[in-house]
Motif scaffolding. Structure first.
Motif, PDB file in Angstrom:
ATOM      1  N   ALA A 191       0.709  -1.249   0.052  1.00  0.00           N
ATOM      2  CA  ALA A 191      -0.077   0.229   0.087  1.00  0.00           C
ATOM      3  C   ALA A 191       0.676   1.352   0.106  1.00  0.00           C
ATOM      4  O   ALA A 191       0.297   2.535  -0.338  1.00  0.00           O
ATOM      5  CB  ALA A 191      -1.103  -0.052   1.091  1.00  0.00           C
ATOM      6  N   GLU A 192       2.228   1.057   0.081  1.00  0.00           N
ATOM      7  CA  GLU A 192       2.957   2.313   0.167  1.00  0.00           C
ATOM      8  C   GLU A 192       3.255   3.029  -1.077  1.00  0.00           C
ATOM      9  O   GLU A 192       3.707   2.009  -1.928  1.00  0.00           O
ATOM     10  CB  GLU A 192       4.532   1.859   0.880  1.00  0.00           C
ATOM     11  CG  GLU A 192       5.151   2.873   1.360  1.00  0.00           C
ATOM     12  CD  GLU A 192       4.789   3.769   2.508  1.00  0.00           C
ATOM     13  OE1 GLU A 192       4.372   4.815   2.405  1.00  0.00           O
ATOM     14  OE2 GLU A 192       4.998   3.378   3.634  1.00  0.00           O
ATOM     15  N   LYS A 193       3.408   4.284  -1.092  1.00  0.00           N
ATOM     16  CA  LYS A 193       3.674   5.107  -2.236  1.00  0.00           C
ATOM     17  C   LYS A 193       5.375   5.437  -2.221  1.00  0.00           C
ATOM     18  O   LYS A 193       5.672   5.378  -0.981  1.00  0.00           O
ATOM     19  CB  LYS A 193       3.118   6.338  -2.342  1.00  0.00           C
ATOM     20  CG  LYS A 193       1.422   6.195  -2.751  1.00  0.00           C
ATOM     21  CD  LYS A 193       0.794   7.625  -2.871  1.00  0.00           C
ATOM     22  CE  LYS A 193      -0.603   7.490  -3.071  1.00  0.00           C
ATOM     23  NZ  LYS A 193      -1.292   8.759  -3.117  1.00  0.00           N
ATOM     24  N   TYR A 194       5.882   5.503  -3.228  1.00  0.00           N
ATOM     25  CA  TYR A 194       7.383   5.895  -3.348  1.00  0.00           C
ATOM     26  C   TYR A 194       7.646   6.986  -4.221  1.00  0.00           C
ATOM     27  O   TYR A 194       6.894   7.213  -5.082  1.00  0.00           O
ATOM     28  CB  TYR A 194       7.948   4.571  -3.975  1.00  0.00           C
ATOM     29  CG  TYR A 194       8.489   3.491  -2.935  1.00  0.00           C
ATOM     30  CD1 TYR A 194       9.847   3.303  -2.271  1.00  0.00           C
ATOM     31  CD2 TYR A 194       7.408   2.361  -2.459  1.00  0.00           C
ATOM     32  CE1 TYR A 194       9.915   2.633  -1.170  1.00  0.00           C
ATOM     33  CE2 TYR A 194       7.772   1.567  -1.472  1.00  0.00           C
ATOM     34  CZ  TYR A 194       9.010   1.438  -0.794  1.00  0.00           C
ATOM     35  OH  TYR A 194       9.398   0.669  -0.066  1.00  0.00           O
ATOM     36  N   TYR A 195       8.636   7.542  -3.616  1.00  0.00           N
ATOM     37  CA  TYR A 195       8.898   8.856  -4.639  1.00  0.00           C
ATOM     38  C   TYR A 195      10.674   8.726  -4.651  1.00  0.00           C
ATOM     39  O   TYR A 195      11.267   8.235  -3.967  1.00  0.00           O
ATOM     40  CB  TYR A 195       8.776  10.330  -3.503  1.00  0.00           C
ATOM     41  CG  TYR A 195       7.455  10.173  -3.359  1.00  0.00           C
ATOM     42  CD1 TYR A 195       6.471  10.993  -4.274  1.00  0.00           C
ATOM     43  CD2 TYR A 195       7.088   9.671  -2.309  1.00  0.00           C
ATOM     44  CE1 TYR A 195       5.049  11.048  -3.739  1.00  0.00           C
ATOM     45  CE2 TYR A 195       5.445   9.738  -1.872  1.00  0.00           C
ATOM     46  CZ  TYR A 195       4.661  10.709  -2.970  1.00  0.00           C
ATOM     47  OH  TYR A 195       3.360  10.595  -2.537  1.00  0.00           O
ATOM     48  N   LYS A 196      11.158   9.060  -5.992  1.00  0.00           N
ATOM     49  CA  LYS A 196      12.381   9.280  -6.400  1.00  0.00           C
ATOM     50  C   LYS A 196      13.041  10.771  -6.072  1.00  0.00           C
ATOM     51  O   LYS A 196      12.505  11.479  -6.814  1.00  0.00           O
ATOM     52  CB  LYS A 196      12.722   8.719  -7.676  1.00  0.00           C
ATOM     53  CG  LYS A 196      12.590   7.407  -7.930  1.00  0.00           C
ATOM     54  CD  LYS A 196      13.109   6.832  -9.238  1.00  0.00           C
ATOM     55  CE  LYS A 196      12.849   7.600 -10.382  1.00  0.00           C
ATOM     56  NZ  LYS A 196      12.894   7.005 -11.638  1.00  0.00           N
ATOM     57  N   VAL A 197      14.115  10.696  -5.522  1.00  0.00           N
ATOM     58  CA  VAL A 197      14.890  11.960  -5.262  1.00  0.00           C
ATOM     59  C   VAL A 197      16.342  11.528  -5.318  1.00  0.00           C
ATOM     60  O   VAL A 197      16.901  10.583  -5.072  1.00  0.00           O
ATOM     61  CB  VAL A 197      14.772  12.540  -4.031  1.00  0.00           C
ATOM     62  CG1 VAL A 197      12.983  13.035  -4.000  1.00  0.00           C
ATOM     63  CG2 VAL A 197      15.171  12.066  -2.796  1.00  0.00           C
ATOM     64  N   LYS A 198      17.155  12.634  -5.754  1.00  0.00           N
ATOM     65  CA  LYS A 198      18.696  12.340  -5.664  1.00  0.00           C
ATOM     66  C   LYS A 198      19.156  12.010  -4.307  1.00  0.00           C
ATOM     67  O   LYS A 198      18.537  12.591  -3.233  1.00  0.00           O
ATOM     68  CB  LYS A 198      19.620  13.768  -5.973  1.00  0.00           C
ATOM     69  CG  LYS A 198      19.099  14.088  -7.627  1.00  0.00           C
ATOM     70  CD  LYS A 198      19.801  13.027  -8.506  1.00  0.00           C
ATOM     71  CE  LYS A 198      19.644  13.513  -9.910  1.00  0.00           C
ATOM     72  NZ  LYS A 198      20.320  12.239 -10.765  1.00  0.00           N
TER      73      LYS A 198
END
Length: 491
Positions: A191-198
């Motif tokens: 159910a977790e959302k993920y985000y990409k960052v440097k």
């Protein structure tokens, strides 16, 4: 900020946010990155008051860190301070002026930027305290309003779609920190959302191995999204302070503002500009007799005033600033003019009546507002004592050598339970220049028999900010214990 006569809004009309049933807000969110400076006119009084109230909170945050309070204790103390000095209600609140609250918060932040941008050390301490305050507000904000705030800004993160999440499922699950029960952990992961960052934007998560790294990207789970927000807040504020420092010389010619900024920049030194202004309302309520001072000094005085009292009894004399500081302290403590004259006459028993009347009696009456310009002089606060020189009867924690300070502490407080085993902790805070924290810790140690615990300060988590505050709180503890003992006897 003071040059324009035209009142300009902080937010343009097109930015006004319509909140259902609550009208339009110029400050749509309780959380603020302080990207835009205030562009409205303010009075000098508002300029200083907003900054002082905010400084009380930031100084308490730094004090809490020096006293090793837990995160939950820090939040409790900070929220209490915010409610008292800088309340920020949720947007859904109906009975408060939310724009006025947020305007004060906004203005106070920018005034303190001016005060704390002057050196690398002050900038570092200001950024740390402000970031902590932002974290506490972020944690306590309404979930819906927090999401609205996040949506209002571009944090330059890239949402990870379902296909990419599935592609790296094994690696993401390996770094996902949830329940120790495998099935539960997998369910929450799905159910977790993920985000990409440097990866350089979340070094704390990298250090704790909470993210999956690939080609310079960190895959951040939604529950750790706050790390990105906090890191950006800190980075933005650091850059803004450096820019402010470069622009600050333009203010040097403004004699109205510079003295205020000089005073504010001392705020971390003494913990907080004190509310104890030496007026009668802060006295203990009971009149102090001259013959009572010796016993009160043994039981209730802070080290600065105990040192002056001890020197007076030993030498039958005090230099000018010592007499001034100690006399005002005793006045606020509850010593009347007649009792003060009696006290000082007995203390200066090696001089003649004629010499005493000519050289000292006038000054005593002057300090009570009975001579000269008849001003009601305030007792010196911790900040004033800390920033004065040692020759002016300043703060022992700052001006004494380590050896002399330890000797003075044991001499003053061994009868109140302080031992040599307590000294390393006190001296560590002194070495870190947290002088008010050292004094506060001494208060806690010497009042532990009254049920006071570490971290509670002089009560309610409050730090020592004034010698009279220290003495008055000590006398309150003693009186409460006496009243309880008498009540038990009656029963």
């Amino acid at each position: 900020m003071f040059k324009s006569n035209e009142r300009k809004p902080f937010i343009d009309d097109k930015d006004l946010v319509q909140v259902t049933n609550h009208g339009a807000l110029r400050y749509p969110h309780r959380l603020n990155f302080y990207d835009r400076p205030p562009l409205y006119d303010v009075t000098l009084e508002e300029f200083e008051t907003c900054a002082l109230d905010r400084l009380r909170i930031l100084a308490e945050i730094e004090s809490s860190a020096a006293r090793n309070r837990s995160w939950e204790e820090l939040k409790t103390v900070t929220n209490a301070q915010c409610l008292k000095y800088l309340p920020l209600h949720a947007t859904s609140a109906k009975t408060v002026d939310r724009d006025a609250e947020r305007r004060k918060d906004h203005l106070g932040h920018f005034v303190l930027r001016l005060a704390f941008c002057r050196s690398e050390d002050l900038r570092r301490r200001f950024v740390k305290a402000e970031t902590t305050l932002f974290k506490i507000r972020y944690d306590g904000d309404d979930h819906v309003e927090r999401e609205m705030f996040l949506s209002s800004r571009d944090f330059d993160w890239i949402p990870v779609d379902t296909a990419e999440k599935a592609e790296h499922r094994k690696e993401l699950l390996a770094s996902y920190q949830g329940s120790k029960i495998e099935t539960v952990r997998e369910q929450t992961f799905e159910a977790e959302k993920y985000y990409k960052v440097k990866w350089t934007r979340v070094p704390d998560l990298v250090e704790k191995r909470k993210v999956f790294l690939k080609r310079g990207w960190a895959y951040v789970p939604g529950k750790e999204q706050s790390s990105i927000v906090f890191a950006e807040f800190e980075a933005n504020l650091t850059k803004a302070l450096e820019a402010t420092a470069r622009a600050l010389p333009r203010l040097d010619e403004d004699t109205r503002i510079v003295p205020i900024l000089d005073n504010l920049s001392q705020g971390f030194l003494a913990g907080v500009p004190s509310e104890w202004i030496g007026s009668a309302e802060h006295a203990t309520g009971d009149e102090i007799k001259a013959e009572m001072v010796d016993e009160l000094a043994k039981k209730h005085f802070p080290l600065c005033m105990w040192t002056l009292h001890n020197s007076l009894r030993r030498d039958h004399h005090l230099k000018h600033f010592g007499r001034l500081n100690y006399g005002l302290f005793l006045k606020v403590l509850g010593l009347s003019i007649d009792e003060a004259i009696a006290f000082w006459r007995k203390s200066f028993d090696r001089m003649t009546d004629d010499k005493f009347n000519k050289e000292h009696k006038y000054n005593i009456r002057h300090s009570f507002g009975l001579e000269g310009k008849r001003a009601n002089y305030a007792a010196k606060s911790c900040m004033q004592l800390l920033t004065s020189g040692p020759s002016e009867a300043g703060c022992p924690y700052r001006h004494y050598s380590p050896e002399n300070l330890q000797t003075a502490l044991l001499s003053a407080y061994s009868s109140r339970g302080l031992t040599s085993a307590d000294l390393p902790e006190i001296m560590a805070t002194v070495k870190a220049a947290h002088y008010h924290v050292a004094c506060t810790r001494v208060f806690e140690m010497t009042h532990s028999t009254f049920g006071l615990k570490k971290g509670e300060g002089v009560g309610g988590g409050e730090s020592v900010t004034h010698p009279n505050q220290y003495a008055a709180k000590s006398m309150e503890f003693y009186k409460a214990q006496q009243d309880n003992a008498e009540a038990m006897v009656v029963e």
